[in-house]
Design a protein around this motif. Sequence first.
Motif, PDB file in Angstrom:
ATOM      1  N   UNK A 197       0.819  -1.223   0.000  1.00  0.00           N
ATOM      2  CA  UNK A 197       0.000   0.000   0.000  1.00  0.00           C
ATOM      3  C   UNK A 197       0.848   1.268   0.000  1.00  0.00           C
ATOM      4  N   UNK A 198       0.265   2.310  -0.562  1.00  0.00           N
ATOM      5  CA  UNK A 198       0.912   3.634  -0.625  1.00  0.00           C
ATOM      6  C   UNK A 198       0.167   4.592   0.304  1.00  0.00           C
ATOM      7  N   UNK A 199       0.101   4.276   1.560  1.00  0.00           N
ATOM      8  CA  UNK A 199      -0.715   5.068   2.478  1.00  0.00           C
ATOM      9  C   UNK A 199       0.018   5.566   3.713  1.00  0.00           C
ATOM     10  N   UNK A 200       1.304   5.290   3.817  1.00  0.00           N
ATOM     11  CA  UNK A 200       2.016   5.594   5.062  1.00  0.00           C
ATOM     12  C   UNK A 200       2.006   7.082   5.403  1.00  0.00           C
ATOM     13  N   UNK A 201       1.892   7.945   4.424  1.00  0.00           N
ATOM     14  CA  UNK A 201       1.927   9.387   4.652  1.00  0.00           C
ATOM     15  C   UNK A 201       0.578   9.970   5.083  1.00  0.00           C
ATOM     16  N   UNK A 202      -0.497   9.252   4.844  1.00  0.00           N
ATOM     17  CA  UNK A 202      -1.832   9.819   5.056  1.00  0.00           C
ATOM     18  C   UNK A 202      -2.132  10.152   6.521  1.00  0.00           C
ATOM     19  N   UNK A 203      -1.549   9.431   7.445  1.00  0.00           N
ATOM     20  CA  UNK A 203      -1.764   9.710   8.865  1.00  0.00           C
ATOM     21  C   UNK A 203      -1.198  11.050   9.312  1.00  0.00           C
ATOM     22  N   UNK A 204      -0.330  11.645   8.501  1.00  0.00           N
ATOM     23  CA  UNK A 204       0.257  12.953   8.826  1.00  0.00           C
ATOM     24  C   UNK A 204      -0.599  14.120   8.340  1.00  0.00           C
ATOM     25  N   UNK A 205      -1.631  13.844   7.586  1.00  0.00           N
ATOM     26  CA  UNK A 205      -2.497  14.909   7.069  1.00  0.00           C
ATOM     27  C   UNK A 205      -3.429  15.370   8.175  1.00  0.00           C
ATOM     28  N   UNK A 259      -6.028  17.785   7.707  1.00  0.00           N
ATOM     29  CA  UNK A 259      -7.265  18.393   7.210  1.00  0.00           C
ATOM     30  C   UNK A 259      -8.250  17.288   6.847  1.00  0.00           C
ATOM     31  N   UNK A 260      -9.540  17.626   6.767  1.00  0.00           N
ATOM     32  CA  UNK A 260     -10.530  16.611   6.382  1.00  0.00           C
ATOM     33  C   UNK A 260     -10.240  16.035   4.997  1.00  0.00           C
ATOM     34  N   UNK A 261     -10.538  14.741   4.860  1.00  0.00           N
ATOM     35  CA  UNK A 261     -10.307  14.027   3.604  1.00  0.00           C
ATOM     36  C   UNK A 261     -11.564  13.276   3.203  1.00  0.00           C
ATOM     37  N   UNK A 262     -11.880  13.342   1.925  1.00  0.00           N
ATOM     38  CA  UNK A 262     -12.978  12.578   1.359  1.00  0.00           C
ATOM     39  C   UNK A 262     -12.398  11.631   0.319  1.00  0.00           C
ATOM     40  N   UNK A 263     -12.641  10.349   0.517  1.00  0.00           N
ATOM     41  CA  UNK A 263     -12.230   9.332  -0.441  1.00  0.00           C
ATOM     42  C   UNK A 263     -13.467   8.918  -1.230  1.00  0.00           C
ATOM     43  N   UNK A 264     -13.446   9.147  -2.529  1.00  0.00           N
ATOM     44  CA  UNK A 264     -14.515   8.712  -3.418  1.00  0.00           C
ATOM     45  C   UNK A 264     -13.961   7.501  -4.160  1.00  0.00           C
ATOM     46  N   UNK A 265     -14.535   6.348  -3.903  1.00  0.00           N
ATOM     47  CA  UNK A 265     -13.950   5.101  -4.383  1.00  0.00           C
ATOM     48  C   UNK A 265     -14.985   4.156  -4.970  1.00  0.00           C
ATOM     49  N   UNK A 266     -14.583   3.499  -6.046  1.00  0.00           N
ATOM     50  CA  UNK A 266     -15.392   2.428  -6.615  1.00  0.00           C
ATOM     51  C   UNK A 266     -15.055   1.111  -5.938  1.00  0.00           C
ATOM     52  N   UNK A 267     -16.030   0.246  -5.829  1.00  0.00           N
ATOM     53  CA  UNK A 267     -15.795  -1.039  -5.166  1.00  0.00           C
ATOM     54  C   UNK A 267     -15.016  -2.011  -6.038  1.00  0.00           C
ATOM     55  N   UNK A 268     -14.858  -1.722  -7.327  1.00  0.00           N
ATOM     56  CA  UNK A 268     -14.107  -2.598  -8.239  1.00  0.00           C
ATOM     57  C   UNK A 268     -12.880  -1.895  -8.806  1.00  0.00           C
ATOM     58  N   UNK A 303     -11.801  -3.441   0.501  1.00  0.00           N
ATOM     59  CA  UNK A 303     -11.688  -3.684   1.943  1.00  0.00           C
ATOM     60  C   UNK A 303     -10.513  -2.927   2.543  1.00  0.00           C
ATOM     61  N   UNK A 304      -9.456  -2.737   1.753  1.00  0.00           N
ATOM     62  CA  UNK A 304      -8.298  -1.979   2.240  1.00  0.00           C
ATOM     63  C   UNK A 304      -8.609  -0.488   2.330  1.00  0.00           C
ATOM     64  N   UNK A 305      -9.374   0.024   1.371  1.00  0.00           N
ATOM     65  CA  UNK A 305      -9.802   1.437   1.429  1.00  0.00           C
ATOM     66  C   UNK A 305     -10.677   1.660   2.656  1.00  0.00           C
ATOM     67  N   UNK A 306     -11.613   0.739   2.891  1.00  0.00           N
ATOM     68  CA  UNK A 306     -12.473   0.871   4.065  1.00  0.00           C
ATOM     69  C   UNK A 306     -11.650   0.890   5.349  1.00  0.00           C
ATOM     70  N   UNK A 307     -10.693   0.003   5.452  1.00  0.00           N
ATOM     71  CA  UNK A 307      -9.839  -0.057   6.649  1.00  0.00           C
ATOM     72  C   UNK A 307      -9.002   1.211   6.786  1.00  0.00           C
ATOM     73  N   UNK A 308      -8.508   1.718   5.672  1.00  0.00           N
ATOM     74  CA  UNK A 308      -7.725   2.959   5.688  1.00  0.00           C
ATOM     75  C   UNK A 308      -8.564   4.123   6.200  1.00  0.00           C
ATOM     76  N   UNK A 356      -8.169   6.525   9.601  1.00  0.00           N
ATOM     77  CA  UNK A 356      -7.970   7.975   9.491  1.00  0.00           C
ATOM     78  C   UNK A 356      -9.122   8.791  10.084  1.00  0.00           C
ATOM     79  N   UNK A 357     -10.190   8.117  10.524  1.00  0.00           N
ATOM     80  CA  UNK A 357     -11.298   8.857  11.124  1.00  0.00           C
ATOM     81  C   UNK A 357     -10.814   9.565  12.380  1.00  0.00           C
ATOM     82  N   UNK A 358     -11.350  10.701  12.730  1.00  0.00           N
ATOM     83  CA  UNK A 358     -12.528  11.364  12.184  1.00  0.00           C
ATOM     84  C   UNK A 358     -12.234  12.294  11.011  1.00  0.00           C
TER      85      UNK A 358
END
Length: 114
Positions: free
Chosen positions: A34-42, A44-53, A60-65, A69-71
């Motif tokens: 995964x390329x997500x290690x930096x996201x925890x340092x953000x 500001x609010x984030x909106x992920x718009x994602x397709x299930x396919x 499932x990895x996007x959901x866990x991510x 990162x909530x809230x």
Amino acid sequence: MASMLAADEGEAFGASALIFFGFPLHAPGRADQPRDSHLGSITVPMLFIEGTDDSLARFDLIQALVDRLRPLARLHVVQGGDHSFRVRGARRADLEIARELGAVAAGFVKEVVA
């Protein structure tokens, strides 16, 4: 790339929020890298718009991510959507989906800046 800048520069980046239209969480077939290690340092609010396919973001990895990162993070789902948000076999036109996603993004921006 914007998320990496936001993570590195913090408030100096100057963004009030980030919207990801199909975040490329991993290379196709490489969900184990995964390329997500930096996201925890953000900060500001984030909106992920994602397709299930999406081949670049196993759902499932996007959901866990987003859960991690909530809230600050939330998820808008395009059921059956690929990385371009096309839904195979659906009776929804690309333009209809694009308008929906534009409205979701605009609503998020209005909420964050208000």
